[in-house]
Design an enzyme around this catalytic site. Structure first.
Site, PDB file in Angstrom:
ATOM      1  N   CYS A 169       0.155   3.189   1.784  1.00 41.24           N
ATOM      2  CA  CYS A 169      -0.442   2.788   3.061  1.00 41.24           C
ATOM      3  C   CYS A 169       0.171   1.484   3.567  1.00 41.24           C
ATOM      4  CB  CYS A 169      -1.955   2.666   2.927  1.00 41.24           C
ATOM      5  SG  CYS A 169      -2.495   1.669   1.526  1.00 41.24           S
ATOM      6  N   HIS A 204      -6.882  -1.060   0.510  1.00 43.18           N
ATOM      7  CA  HIS A 204      -6.240  -0.183   1.489  1.00 43.18           C
ATOM      8  C   HIS A 204      -5.722  -1.030   2.646  1.00 43.18           C
ATOM      9  CE1 HIS A 204      -5.320   3.439   3.627  1.00 43.18           C
ATOM     10  NE2 HIS A 204      -6.134   3.134   4.632  1.00 43.18           N
TER      11      HIS A 204
END
Length: 1033
Positions: free
Chosen positions: A98, A351
């Site tokens: 990510c 994340h």
């Protein structure tokens, strides 16, 4: 419909009046419940298992009425994967990539960079040339990968695309999350180096034009005032955020003047000596795109690992850099264009997402891998992201933000673009790239069409099945007087369950021993019409078919016989009960066991049930399968072990037992009734004499008990102090009244004490075996010193007077004696010798074996004791934790009834005669002794762990972490006052042996408890981007 048990009784009620020989077809159909009324829809909450005609609640409700077409397939609408109008394209997260996706989206929306990359030419294809259609395009360089990715992001019809080619070209590990800031630096350096080979200056210099600025390290000598400059380029400014609340404060600290004094003085070339000086950074020029790295991930000296700073930093949408510049006459107003966010409280997990402004419309978008969300209006919104990352209630509250300002505790990079009034670029995809995009779009359209066709075919098949099921279900019930079949309820349910395609029909599990339908299996069968049965067998096959001819008359007749016998049994039970109330006179009665009388009705019922089961096994088959020989033999053994009627008064010699408390006399009439059910039962008239052999054995047993009691009393009187463990000699303080002591095995003493305490239960001890204390050469295995310490629990010291009595009472195999010899003229000094003498060779071997056993173990128990702050940790604290009163424990064990003693303490041989210990069994015997004497008693705050000698201290710390929720780097472990610090050392090499107690002192926990999830990753060596294309490998 009536409950299942009521239906069962009703099906066989006719047996009360119909004998087995009068059973007709009508009775058979009643047993199989053919005539029961079928249930109507809405009358049953669930299917009636007791009624084979009930076809409600078997899964039919799914097919009756209208059905949503989507239920006929499990294929998602392919149009959900299609890019919406005026929407951006997402990027697939390949596992832990990510952080790469956020930078790709940010660089894609840098129109100048995108345009330059489109103009970049490769060795194989010059810009503007097309790619052969018969050849798949495979990008070779980083620039080609970026070109292709950006072209797809711009004109793809997909909702998201796969960046695996780009990630693979860089050699990144898709399963490991890396430092996003380090990735940005390394990739910009790699891109600049790659583009430096381009001929077009707009392409070659795009990284410098967009991202490169200059600053100077300026050092001023305090003595002479000489100023020296060192000019350097930068692609981002790394700003410390610790202790700051605003972005401008961070920039001010970055440019703050630093004093060079003491050991850090500056060598001035003018003064030709070290002088006090000042040093600061001056910004000389700024790039079009200003990258500000907020140093959220810092090294923690206390833990030795990275941690994340969750400090709120405020920043504005407009940033005026003029106050920080060397020259004040330029244009230095910047607009916020991107905010890169890290969700999570740990530096090792979380994340990454990006908020990026569209340079053409001024609208903000949130890029979260495949999902892209447009912000309402044209304002940046970070509030939701800050709420998601809330680590704990103790965190600082979010400060209020004014108009045009924002604050975040998760932003790690801010990107500003130089404010300009020029219109944004319009970037067109080159023809050769657009051709590649069109090829990919065509593949996507083909996939969409395939998925749509598959959905269409599935729906068509579902509709056909829907109509077919509706028609067949209407014709499923068998009408009265019409041909019918029985079929498995389980198969019917699978036929109605679309998720599992039905297999061929298998009715073998429902067959009786005669190959027909078993009456007891009717609850798992359903009666259906012959028309539907014909359709099922034609389409799905299987068998055997169970129609009206499959109703088993033999089973029904046998069941009728058994049920009638059971009814007769109830009447006979009442009769026998009344007969037992009559007193029997003279010798006209019969002896019956009291236990048999209490349970004769149950025994008779079990006998009838066994006959019922035997009928099923009569042809050697059960449900079509021959029984296993082992199972038959096991059943026979169990039957032999079960109590048969009146065998409870049969002695081992097959005669009448001598105990009259276990039997009673019943009348001839009662015995006749009982004999009908148990014709093979042993018969004893009331005048029958008891077993003569049992009488003899009874007298002998009484005599033996009296003899054992007399022996125990005599031995206890002769060795009273030994029995009570009083006035015992001690080697450590040798008694003055004697120069000789004898040694016997402690095992002998314990066995002897058990016999004396319970002479009627325990076998007498007739011999004293000391061979276990000697080696194969006949030498003693213990030294004088060891017998005063660790080996003292294995031996018992005997006074000379006691030894004389022992020799008279027991058979002694070996005499072991210790003699004290006093030196002439020196009464205080003495020498000690043993007979037989010590065997040095075997003694050394025994010690080596003991040490080896302590260092080589698997699945052994150790104890971790967590120490709290207010308890002082002493050097000798660990041994104290092991203190337990083993002697008192043994005494309590001795006083317990047999069968309740702790196996760790009970060394008796199940009441059998004591066996001598051989030399081979000596080591195991010694281990038992050690285990008994050092039995650990757990204390509060302590937990037991199973470990092996070859596992490392680091692995033990991981176990402790799971047990106590203390991270390995917060653990301080001590054993016997020694700190355990070498994580790579094995437990055996650290001296940790079974039953050890390790003290755990935990450091103060970090505020961020979620970091516990990353302990395994923290403990691994950090390699960063080693071995990837970012470092030229």
């Amino acid at each position: 419909m009536a409950p299942r048990l009521q239906l069962e009784k009703a099906a066989w009620r006719w047996t009360e009046t119909v004998p087995p020989e009068a059973v007709t077809q009508e009775h058979i159909e009643a047993a199989y419940r053919v005539g029961l009324e079928p249930c109507q829809r809405g009358t049953c909450r669930r299917n009636c298992r007791g009624n084979p005609n009930c076809l409600v609640g078997i899964g039919e409700h799914v097919w009756l009425g209208e059905i949503d077409e989507n239920s006929f397939h499990n294929i998602d609408d392919p149009n959900c994967e299609r890019r919406k109008k005026n929407a951006f394209v997402g990027l697939t997260n390949l596992g832990a990539t990510c952080y790469v996706n956020t930078f790709l989206q940010m660089w894609f929306l840098n129109l100048e960079l995108r345009q330059a990359l489109y103009l970049c030419s490769s060795n194989e294809h010059a810009a503007g040339e097309s790619i052969p259609k018969d050849k798949d395009y495979e990008p070779q360089t980083i620039c080609e990968h970026l070109q292709y990715l950006f072209a797809l992001l711009q004109n793809s019809k997909r909702r998201y695309i796969d960046p695996s080619g780009f990630v693979k070209a860089l050699g990144l590990d898709t399963g490991q999350q890396q430092d996003a800031q380090e990735f940005s630096k390394l990739f910009m350096s790699l891109l600049e180096d790659t583009l430096s080979k381009q001929k077009n200056p707009d392409v070659r210099n795009i990284v410098q034009k967009q991202f490169c600025g200059e600053y100077a390290y300026v050092t001023v000598c305090n003595q002479c005032g000489r100023e020296s400059k060192l000019v350097s380029k930068f692609y981002e400014l790394e700003l410390n955020i610790q202790g700051h609340k605003q972005l401008t404060d961070c920039i001010t600290e970055f440019l703050k003047e630093e004093k060079l004094e003491g050991d850090n003085r500056y060598f001035c070339e003018t003064c030709q000596s070290k002088q006090n000086a000042t040093r600061k950074i001056r910004l000389l020029s700024l790039p079009c795109t200003l990258n500000l790295q907020l140093m959220r991930f810092v090294f923690d000296r206390q833990t030795g690992h990275k941690k994340k700073l969750n400090t709120y930093i405020g920043f504005s949408e407009l940033l005026d850099m003029e106050p920080f510049m060397e020259q004040k006459n330029g244009v230095y107003v910047y607009e916020l264009s991107a905010v890169l966010i890290h969700r999570g409280v740990s530096a090792y997990s979380g994340h990454y997402i990006a908020h990026v402004k569209d340079p053409q419309t001024g609208e903000w978008y949130k890029f979260n891998d495949e999902d892209i969300e447009k912000m309402e209006g044209k304002k940046l919104q970070l509030g939701i992201e800050e709420d998601l990352a809330e680590p704990s209630k103790s965190q600082t509250r979010k400060p209020k933000c004014g108009k045009g300002t924002h604050c975040s505790r998760n932003a790690y990079m801010l990107v500003y673009r130089l404010q300009t009034r020029e219109k944004s670029l319009t970037v067109e995809v080159p023809a050769f790239l657009q051709e590649l995009v069109e090829r990919d779009n065509c593949k996507f359209e083909e996939w969409c069409n395939e998925m749509a066709e598959m959905r269409k075919q599935s729906v068509a098949r579902g509709k056909i099945k829907h109509e077919e099921v509706k028609e067949l279900y209407q014709r499923l019930p068998a009408e009265a007087g019409s041909p019918y079949d029985f079929i498995s309820l389980e198969w019917l349910q699978k036929w109605l369950d679309e998720s599992t395609p039905p297999k061929p029909i298998d009715n073998t599990a429902c067959l009786c021993s005669h190959g027909k339908l078993h009456p007891d299996k009717i609850c798992i069968m359903k009666r259906i019409s012959e028309y539907v049965a014909d359709f099922f067998y034609r389409r799905y096959g299987g068998g055997p078919r169970l129609n009206v001819k499959a109703l088993c008359k033999d089973c029904v007749v046998e069941r009728c016989r058994i049920l009638r016998l059971k009814n007769q049994l109830n009447e006979d039970y009442k009769t026998v009960t009344n007969l037992l109330k009559i007193t029997v006179k003279g010798s006209e009665g019969f002896w019956v066991g009291k236990a048999s009388l209490r349970s004769w009705r149950q025994l008779a019922l079990e006998q009838l049930n066994e006959q019922d089961e035997d009928a099923e096994h009569s042809n050697g088959k059960l449900n079509g399968n021959a029984p296993n020989k082992d199972e038959v033999n096991e059943e026979k053994r169990e039957e032999e072990e079960e109590l048969n009627f009146n065998e409870d008064i049969v002695c081992p010699h097959g005669d009448l037992c001598i105990s009259e408390n276990e039997r009673r006399v019943v009348s001839k009439e009662a015995w006749k009734k009982l004999k009908q059910y148990f014709p093979k039962a042993p018969e004893f008239p009331s005048n029958k004499e008891c077993c003569s052999q049992c009488k003899i054995l009874e007298r002998e047993g009484e005599e033996n008990e009296a003899l054992h009691k007399m022996m125990a009393s005599e031995q206890k009187t002769s060795l009273q102090n030994l029995f009570h463990d009083k006035c015992r000699p001690c080697l450590g303080s040798w008694p003055q009244e004697t120069d000789e002591l004898y040694i016997v095995s402690q095992f002998f003493v314990e066995e002897w004490r058990k016999f004396v305490r319970r002479p009627t239960r325990c076998s007498p001890v007739s011999s004293l075996g000391n061979s276990a204390l000697l080696c194969p050469h006949g030498g003693l295995m213990f030294t004088y010193a060891s017998m005063t310490k660790e080996d003292s629990k294995l031996i018992a010291l005997i006074w000379p007077s006691e030894w004389e009595r022992i020799q008279k009472l027991f058979v002694v195999d070996h005499v072991i004696k210790i003699t004290r010899t006093r030196a002439a003229g020196e009464p205080e000094s003495a020498l000690y010798s043993s007979e037989p003498q010590l065997c040095p060779e075997c003694r050394g071997g025994l010690l080596c074996q003991q040490q080896r056993d302590l260092r080589e173990y698997t699945q052994a128990t150790i104890y971790i004791h967590k120490v709290v702050d207010n308890k002082k940790v002493m050097k000798d604290a660990a041994p104290e934790l092991n203190v337990s009163s083993s002697e008192a424990e043994e005494e309590r064990e001795e006083n317990k009834p047999e069968g309740e003693q702790d196996p760790d303490f009970n060394q008796s041989n199940g009441g059998a005669k004591r066996q001598k210990l051989s030399h081979q069994s000596y080591i195991s015997y010694q281990k038992q002794g050690i285990r008994r004497s050092t039995r650990h008693r757990k204390v509060r705050g302590e937990k037991a762990l199973l470990v092996s000698a070859n596992q490392t201290l680091k692995e033990l710390k991981i176990q402790i972490m799971h047990a106590f929720s203390v991270a390995p780097f917060d653990q301080n472990l001590l054993i016997d006052g020694k700190i355990l610090s070498d994580d790579t050392a094995t437990l055996g090499s650290l001296g940790i042996i079974p039953e050890s107690v390790i003290l755990l002192k935990a450091d103060e926990p970090i505020a961020d408890y979620a970091a516990m999830d990353d302990v395994m990753q923290v403990c691994m060596p950090e390699e960063g981007f080693k071995g990837t294309g970012l470092l030229g490998h």
